[in-house]
Design a protein around this motif. Structure first.
Motif, PDB file in Angstrom:
ATOM      1  N   GLU A  58       0.882  -1.106  -0.016  1.00 24.29           N
ATOM      2  CA  GLU A  58      -0.183  -0.077   0.202  1.00 24.29           C
ATOM      3  C   GLU A  58       0.866   1.435   0.023  1.00 24.29           C
ATOM      4  O   GLU A  58       0.608   2.152  -0.445  1.00 24.29           O
ATOM      5  CB  GLU A  58      -1.089   0.150   1.201  1.00 24.29           C
ATOM      6  CG  GLU A  58      -2.135  -0.937   1.052  1.00 24.29           C
ATOM      7  CD  GLU A  58      -3.367  -0.553   1.928  1.00 24.29           C
ATOM      8  OE1 GLU A  58      -3.384  -1.272   2.815  1.00 24.29           O
ATOM      9  OE2 GLU A  58      -3.898   0.683   1.664  1.00 24.29           O
ATOM     10  N   LEU A  59       1.896   1.273   0.933  1.00 25.62           N
ATOM     11  CA  LEU A  59       3.012   2.295   0.630  1.00 25.62           C
ATOM     12  C   LEU A  59       3.474   2.604  -0.914  1.00 25.62           C
ATOM     13  O   LEU A  59       3.405   3.857  -1.165  1.00 25.62           O
ATOM     14  CB  LEU A  59       4.060   2.018   1.490  1.00 25.62           C
ATOM     15  CG  LEU A  59       3.706   2.599   3.189  1.00 25.62           C
ATOM     16  CD1 LEU A  59       4.963   1.743   3.926  1.00 25.62           C
ATOM     17  CD2 LEU A  59       3.678   3.988   3.603  1.00 25.62           C
ATOM     18  N   ASP A  60       3.878   1.452  -1.475  1.00 21.49           N
ATOM     19  CA  ASP A  60       4.295   1.532  -2.801  1.00 21.49           C
ATOM     20  C   ASP A  60       3.128   2.296  -3.725  1.00 21.49           C
ATOM     21  O   ASP A  60       3.321   3.222  -4.380  1.00 21.49           O
ATOM     22  CB  ASP A  60       4.370   0.200  -3.288  1.00 21.49           C
ATOM     23  CG  ASP A  60       5.772  -0.337  -2.957  1.00 21.49           C
ATOM     24  OD1 ASP A  60       6.452   0.461  -2.625  1.00 21.49           O
ATOM     25  OD2 ASP A  60       5.835  -1.578  -3.276  1.00 21.49           O
ATOM     26  N   ASP A  61       1.620   1.881  -3.444  1.00 26.02           N
ATOM     27  CA  ASP A  61       0.570   2.380  -4.235  1.00 26.02           C
ATOM     28  C   ASP A  61       0.318   3.757  -3.963  1.00 26.02           C
ATOM     29  O   ASP A  61      -0.579   4.282  -4.582  1.00 26.02           O
ATOM     30  CB  ASP A  61      -0.377   1.353  -3.999  1.00 26.02           C
ATOM     31  CG  ASP A  61      -0.274   0.015  -4.382  1.00 26.02           C
ATOM     32  OD1 ASP A  61       0.538  -0.347  -5.088  1.00 26.02           O
ATOM     33  OD2 ASP A  61      -1.113  -1.103  -4.063  1.00 26.02           O
ATOM     34  N   CYS A  62       0.852   4.353  -2.968  1.00 28.60           N
ATOM     35  CA  CYS A  62       0.444   5.782  -2.707  1.00 28.60           C
ATOM     36  C   CYS A  62       1.544   6.651  -3.395  1.00 28.60           C
ATOM     37  O   CYS A  62       1.235   7.845  -3.566  1.00 28.60           O
ATOM     38  CB  CYS A  62       1.190   6.299  -1.046  1.00 28.60           C
ATOM     39  SG  CYS A  62      -0.508   5.261  -0.147  1.00 28.60           S
ATOM     40  N   ALA A  63       2.754   5.815  -3.989  1.00 30.89           N
ATOM     41  CA  ALA A  63       3.648   6.723  -4.972  1.00 30.89           C
ATOM     42  C   ALA A  63       3.872   8.119  -3.919  1.00 30.89           C
ATOM     43  O   ALA A  63       3.889   9.142  -4.689  1.00 30.89           O
ATOM     44  CB  ALA A  63       3.119   7.034  -6.341  1.00 30.89           C
ATOM     45  N   PHE A  64       4.248   8.077  -2.772  1.00 33.89           N
ATOM     46  CA  PHE A  64       4.433   9.232  -2.099  1.00 33.89           C
ATOM     47  C   PHE A  64       5.851   9.861  -2.607  1.00 33.89           C
ATOM     48  O   PHE A  64       6.863   9.191  -2.611  1.00 33.89           O
ATOM     49  CB  PHE A  64       4.863   8.957  -0.611  1.00 33.89           C
ATOM     50  CG  PHE A  64       3.510   8.717   0.128  1.00 33.89           C
ATOM     51  CD1 PHE A  64       2.596   9.704   0.264  1.00 33.89           C
ATOM     52  CD2 PHE A  64       3.290   7.488   0.852  1.00 33.89           C
ATOM     53  CE1 PHE A  64       1.554   9.595   1.194  1.00 33.89           C
ATOM     54  CE2 PHE A  64       2.040   7.249   1.503  1.00 33.89           C
ATOM     55  CZ  PHE A  64       1.091   8.226   1.570  1.00 33.89           C
ATOM     56  N   PRO A  65       5.665  11.163  -2.974  1.00 36.77           N
ATOM     57  CA  PRO A  65       7.073  11.751  -3.566  1.00 36.77           C
ATOM     58  C   PRO A  65       8.157  11.628  -2.675  1.00 36.77           C
ATOM     59  O   PRO A  65       9.359  11.721  -3.088  1.00 36.77           O
ATOM     60  CB  PRO A  65       6.622  13.231  -3.997  1.00 36.77           C
ATOM     61  CG  PRO A  65       5.177  13.205  -3.998  1.00 36.77           C
ATOM     62  CD  PRO A  65       4.642  11.977  -3.062  1.00 36.77           C
ATOM     63  N   LEU A  66       8.013  11.648  -1.330  1.00 36.63           N
ATOM     64  CA  LEU A  66       9.126  11.970  -0.339  1.00 36.63           C
ATOM     65  C   LEU A  66       9.598  10.526   0.206  1.00 36.63           C
ATOM     66  O   LEU A  66      10.540  10.444   0.790  1.00 36.63           O
ATOM     67  CB  LEU A  66       8.669  12.655   0.844  1.00 36.63           C
ATOM     68  CG  LEU A  66       8.238  13.964   0.740  1.00 36.63           C
ATOM     69  CD1 LEU A  66       7.496  14.590   2.111  1.00 36.63           C
ATOM     70  CD2 LEU A  66       9.701  15.002   0.248  1.00 36.63           C
ATOM     71  N   LEU A  67       8.794   9.563  -0.084  1.00 40.06           N
ATOM     72  CA  LEU A  67       9.382   8.213   0.284  1.00 40.06           C
ATOM     73  C   LEU A  67      10.457   7.610  -0.604  1.00 40.06           C
ATOM     74  O   LEU A  67      10.173   7.314  -1.980  1.00 40.06           O
ATOM     75  CB  LEU A  67       8.057   7.117   0.337  1.00 40.06           C
ATOM     76  CG  LEU A  67       8.535   5.916   1.029  1.00 40.06           C
ATOM     77  CD1 LEU A  67       9.131   6.049   2.489  1.00 40.06           C
ATOM     78  CD2 LEU A  67       7.192   5.000   1.265  1.00 40.06           C
ATOM     79  N   ASN A  68      11.712   7.537  -0.027  1.00 40.31           N
ATOM     80  CA  ASN A  68      12.869   7.140  -0.789  1.00 40.31           C
ATOM     81  C   ASN A  68      13.085   5.673  -0.899  1.00 40.31           C
ATOM     82  O   ASN A  68      13.358   5.177  -1.923  1.00 40.31           O
ATOM     83  CB  ASN A  68      14.102   7.819  -0.165  1.00 40.31           C
ATOM     84  CG  ASN A  68      15.246   7.851  -0.919  1.00 40.31           C
ATOM     85  OD1 ASN A  68      15.256   8.149  -2.045  1.00 40.31           O
ATOM     86  ND2 ASN A  68      16.294   7.069  -0.177  1.00 40.31           N
TER      87      ASN A  68
END
Ligand code: NAI
Length: 330
Positions: A58-68
């Motif tokens: 789910e974190l992947d699926d958020c495509a958060f710009p800040l998540l390195n």
């Protein structure tokens, strides 16, 4: 762009984790221009690791710009590698029929190991926030098993209690909660904590001037804050999670930015003897910081009523400390 901050979260597949990770990854802790690496630690258990895998998807699926980067693991040496912040959420809460001693013993095993692994693997500037209950004493155990990490880097969370207290005062006064300041939680994150209304302000005025019902302040207000966790469990069938995650975000946010002029915030820190609290206990005080170095706010008036409450919560923390000392955990 900035170098990423690396944050470890234990109990990452749990309820609080499910709120907290998405807040961290979206920039709520460190700001909208600060990339983060997440190191997510769970028990070595098939179900827990499967759930963690799902959270990572789910974190992947958020495509958060800040998540390195995301590193899910059950190995502490991997999980705490190079971390700047460790947020220790996973613990074993007290179950039906469980003796307090059993609880301290089980969590002792978890927090001795995590303390050692933090000392061995974390970045030189690591700061640790313990959320998992009993959080003050879990933090005490971890800190005492990581002597190489300075005592001023260890925190246990009482911010949820502060936020709860502010919201209760605001509701009683019929104002917005953002107008409530200077709300100190003293002591243990437990039913003995003391939400200090005497020093709280509402719209810059003493809360005791704004709220004329002092019996309510001395009675129902305190017990409502102390029992709020139980009330949430009763209503929801599950313990508070989103509000706990939010308080963890608030805590890190407040510890990494200058405290607003004239205000303070609450977090449990290693007592330096301020206000007569025994040195070395993890005790919640009013704190101020420049975003890097923090200090216990001195000279906050403590009247007889407050003193009795503060002593009671200190006594409980001494008893917990004595119990874990007897168990050889610290
Ligand atoms: P939860 O039971 O949903 O999740 C806990 C997670 O921790 C589980 O996924 C479990 O597998 C994991 N875990 C257990 N032992 C672990 C270990 N040794 N290493 C890594 N992971 C481990 O619980 P929830 O609702 O997320 O709450 C977590 C803790 O936070 C509880 O102890 C709770 O009492 C405490 N809490 C503290 C608050 C505070 O204000 N300080 C407020 C609310 C909850």
């Amino acid at each position: 762009s900035k170098a990423p901050i690396t944050v470890a979260v234990t109990g990452a597949a749990g309820q609080i984790g499910y709120s907290l990770l998405f807040r961290i990854a979206s920039g709520a802790l460190f700001g909208a221009d600060q990339p983060v690496n997440l190191r997510l630690i769970e028990r070595n258990d098939e179900k827990a690791l499967s759930a963690l895998n799902g959270v990572c998807m789910e974190l992947d699926d958020c495509a958060f710009p800040l998540l390195n980067s995301i590193t899910p693991t059950c190995e502490l040496d991997v999980g705490f590698q190079g971390v700047n912040w460790a947020i220790l959420v996973g613990s074993v809460p007290r179950g039906p029929g469980m003796e307090r001693k059993d609880l301290l013993k089980i969590n002792g095993g978890i927090f001795t190991g995590q303390g050692k692994a933090i000392e061995k693997n974390a970045a030189g500037d690591v700061r640790v926030l313990v959320v998992g209950n009993p959080c003050n004493t879990n933090c005490l155990i971890a800190m005492n098993n990581a002597k190489g990490v300075p005592a001023d880097r260890w925190f246990a969370m009482t911010r949820l209690d502060e936020n709860r207290a502010k919201s209760q005062l605001a509701a009683k006064a019929g104002v917005h909660h953002s107008t409530v300041s200077n709300l100190a939680i003293w002591g243990n994150h437990s039913a003995t904590q003391y939400p200090d209304f005497f020093n709280a302000k509402i719209g810059g005025k003493a809360a005791t001037d704004v709220i004329s019902d002092h019996d309510w302040l001395k009675g129902e207000f305190i017990s409502t804050v102390q029992q709020r966790g139980a009330a949430i469990i009763k209503a929801r069938g599950l313990s508070s999670a989103a509000s706990a995650a939010n308080a963890a975000c608030d805590t890190v946010h407040s510890l990494t930015r200058p405290t607003p002029e004239g205000d303070w915030t609450s977090v449990a820190v290693c007592s330096d003897g301020s206000y007569g609290i025994e040195k070395g206990l993890m005790f919640s005080f009013p704190i101020r910081t420049d975003g890097n170095k923090w200090e216990v706010v001195q000279g906050v008036p403590v009247n007889e009523f407050s003193q009795a409450k503060i002593k009671a919560t200190e006594t409980e923390l001494r008893e917990e400390r004595d119990a874990v000392t007897e168990l050889g955990l610290i």
